[in-house]
Design an enzyme around this catalytic site. Structure first.
Site, short mmCIF file in Angstrom:
data_model
loop_
_atom_site.label_atom_id
_atom_site.label_comp_id
_atom_site.label_asym_id
_atom_site.label_seq_id
_atom_site.Cartn_x
_atom_site.Cartn_y
_atom_site.Cartn_z
N PRO A 2 -16.22 -30.78 10.11
CG PRO A 2 -15.09 -28.86 9.45
CD PRO A 2 -16.25 -29.74 9.08
CD GLU A 3 -18.44 -33.59 13.84
OE1 GLU A 3 -19.04 -32.75 14.55
OE2 GLU A 3 -19.00 -34.22 12.95
#
Length: 271
Positions: A2-3
């Site tokens: 997850p960015e």
């Protein structure tokens, strides 16, 4: 992993559900995350009221009157608000049980995430204190990138992924922003001029904002705070599209290994 858009989407999803709620207890099924969840965290976080949910880079900050819980989703983690009575899955390692009967449930198959506690300013924590500016903040600009890049031979894609330069962009969004700016990922950061950096700063912001509107990118198993997938992958221009025609010029997209990650680009549209 997850960015920034995925973490921000999660923050926005859980914020209205947990802000103002008191933490009744923590249910820790497996404390062995990236760093072991300590009895002190369980003791001090329990009973506190969550005042706000903020984000710094890829970290979520659940602030209370006594301290702040620092959360990271690791490689494949997610946070969901579910009824505390809902049966836990195999990789649901922690429940933050709230006073309304719901819980904030941390799901982390690879156990690379973390849940930490600090009584001090979380932004001075060793994990956060050296992070660069947020790419959607007023502190981020083309002029900033230009100054930071002078004399650097490092590939521009890797330069953008350095969290001490910019907080939390991630490989997908760096590739997409470089495509929109017409810059090849392997180009030396120090060989890009001021005008090109101004354009790149704009495409970084635009790419991240588009991803936020789409709820992030689901390439494997990302889900937001409501358990919904992100849909930005439906509008990717280059990332993961090796051999496919460029949507602008029709040239086959190429991939190049830079460090430990692949970079994707159009050999005609990017120089």
């Amino acid at each position: 992993m997850p960015e920034l858009p995925e973490v921000e989407t999660t923050r926005r999803g859980i914020e209205p559900c947990v802000t103002g709620r008191r933490v009744v207890r923590l249910v820790v099924r497996n404390p062995a995350l990236r760093w072991r969840i300590t009895p002190k965290l369980v003791r001090e976080f329990s009973g506190q009221t969550i005042r706000s949910v903020e984000r710094r880079g890829k970290y979520l900050l659940l602030a209370t009157g006594a301290g702040t819980a620092i959360l990271h989703l690791g490689m494949s983690g997610s946070l969901r608000v579910v009824p505390a009575t809902q049966a836990a899955d195999a990789h649901d390692h922690v429940d933050i049980v709230l006073d309304n009967g719901d819980c904030l449930r941390l799901h982390d198959p690879r156990r690379f995430g973390c849940l930490l506690w600090t009584r001090d300013d979380p932004r001075k924590h060793k994990l956060l204190r050296d992070l660069g500016p947020e790419p959607l903040s007023a502190d981020f600009s083309g002029a900033y990138l230009f100054e930071k890049s002078r004399g650097r031979r490092r590939a521009i894609r890797d330069f953008l992924l350095d969290s001490q330069i910019i907080a939390g962009i991630g490989n997908i969004y760096a590739n997409e922003a470089l495509f929109a700016a017409g810059l090849r990922p392997a180009r030396a950061a120090g060989r890009i001029n001021r005008e090109q950096y101004a354009r790149l700063a704009g495409t970084i912001r635009a790419t991240l904002n588009r991803a936020l509107k789409a709820g992030g990118t689901t390439l494997r198993d990302f889900r937001n705070g409501r358990g919904e997938p992100g849909y930005f992958q439906l509008s990717l221009n280059v990332y993961g599209r090796e051999g496919e025609p460029c949507l602008v010029c029709g040239t086959a997209i190429k991939a190049k290994r830079l460090g430990q990650r692949s970079a994707f680009f159009c050999p005609k549209c990017q120089s």
